[in-house]
Motif scaffolding. Sequence first.
Motif, PDB file in Angstrom:
ATOM      1  N   GLY A 201       0.848  -1.382  -0.238  1.00 36.38           N
ATOM      2  CA  GLY A 201       0.007   0.141   0.130  1.00 36.38           C
ATOM      3  C   GLY A 201       0.856   1.356  -0.097  1.00 36.38           C
ATOM      4  O   GLY A 201       0.537   2.331  -0.709  1.00 36.38           O
ATOM      5  N   LEU A 202       1.804   1.332   0.687  1.00 39.53           N
ATOM      6  CA  LEU A 202       2.707   2.421   0.969  1.00 39.53           C
ATOM      7  C   LEU A 202       3.570   2.526  -0.475  1.00 39.53           C
ATOM      8  O   LEU A 202       3.835   3.579  -0.866  1.00 39.53           O
ATOM      9  N   ILE A 203       4.107   1.601  -0.994  1.00 41.07           N
ATOM     10  CA  ILE A 203       5.087   1.448  -2.038  1.00 41.07           C
ATOM     11  C   ILE A 203       4.350   1.876  -3.369  1.00 41.07           C
ATOM     12  O   ILE A 203       4.537   2.849  -4.262  1.00 41.07           O
ATOM     13  N   LEU A 204       2.959   1.378  -3.340  1.00 37.25           N
ATOM     14  CA  LEU A 204       2.287   1.745  -4.640  1.00 37.25           C
ATOM     15  C   LEU A 204       1.418   3.024  -4.378  1.00 37.25           C
ATOM     16  O   LEU A 204       0.633   3.558  -5.356  1.00 37.25           O
ATOM     17  N   GLY A 205       1.387   3.399  -3.169  1.00 39.24           N
ATOM     18  CA  GLY A 205       0.537   4.612  -2.820  1.00 39.24           C
ATOM     19  C   GLY A 205      -0.921   4.432  -3.109  1.00 39.24           C
ATOM     20  O   GLY A 205      -1.699   5.371  -3.753  1.00 39.24           O
ATOM     21  N   CYS A 206      -1.362   3.293  -2.739  1.00 36.65           N
ATOM     22  CA  CYS A 206      -2.771   2.834  -2.756  1.00 36.65           C
ATOM     23  C   CYS A 206      -3.450   2.610  -1.361  1.00 36.65           C
ATOM     24  O   CYS A 206      -2.762   1.780  -0.397  1.00 36.65           O
ATOM     25  N   LEU A 207      -4.237   3.389  -0.913  1.00 34.86           N
ATOM     26  CA  LEU A 207      -4.830   3.494   0.301  1.00 34.86           C
ATOM     27  C   LEU A 207      -4.081   3.848   1.142  1.00 34.86           C
ATOM     28  O   LEU A 207      -3.833   3.276   2.160  1.00 34.86           O
TER      29      LEU A 207
END
Length: 173
Positions: free
Chosen positions: A98-104
């Motif tokens: 989530g943090l790496i992809l910037g997802c939620l």
Amino acid sequence: MIALAVTWLRENVYASVLLLLARLYIGWNWLQAGWHKITQEGGFHADNFLQKAVENPVKSSDELVYPIYHAFLQHFALPNAELFNLLVSWGEVLVGLGLILGCLTTAAGFFGMMMNFAFMFAGTVSTNPWMILFTLFIVFSGRNAGAIGIDRYLLPLMKNRFTKSKSNGSLGF
């Protein structure tokens, strides 16, 4: 002064780049830790950690510092260690992704901080305070933390999906 800093974090393009770097750093740490647990030969077992946390709780002058958390570990987490094996390892992987992809991103950061605090309440320090510090900036920055990521497209879709429809007053499902 603090309001100005928060506004800068939430709205500035340069802040979104710095937040991306923080996200990548923290996300990579979470992803590595979780992936190691998932691929570990024999699987990840939280039992030893939980048992040590119950046997050696955080104390001050022979009194438990976190008695409710100690009771939770002793009476719920330890008897359900198999569940926590999954929750910890997959939780770390999902927070990392989530943090790496910037997802939620804000949710990933929040749950990452919850795990960091849980580990600290159990008596481990390690890199947890450092990760919490970085993650606080990510969480406080709101949608700007994921501006360079999937959230740029996902959050507007979610907002449109969950707002009330003007025509019939229902949620837009």
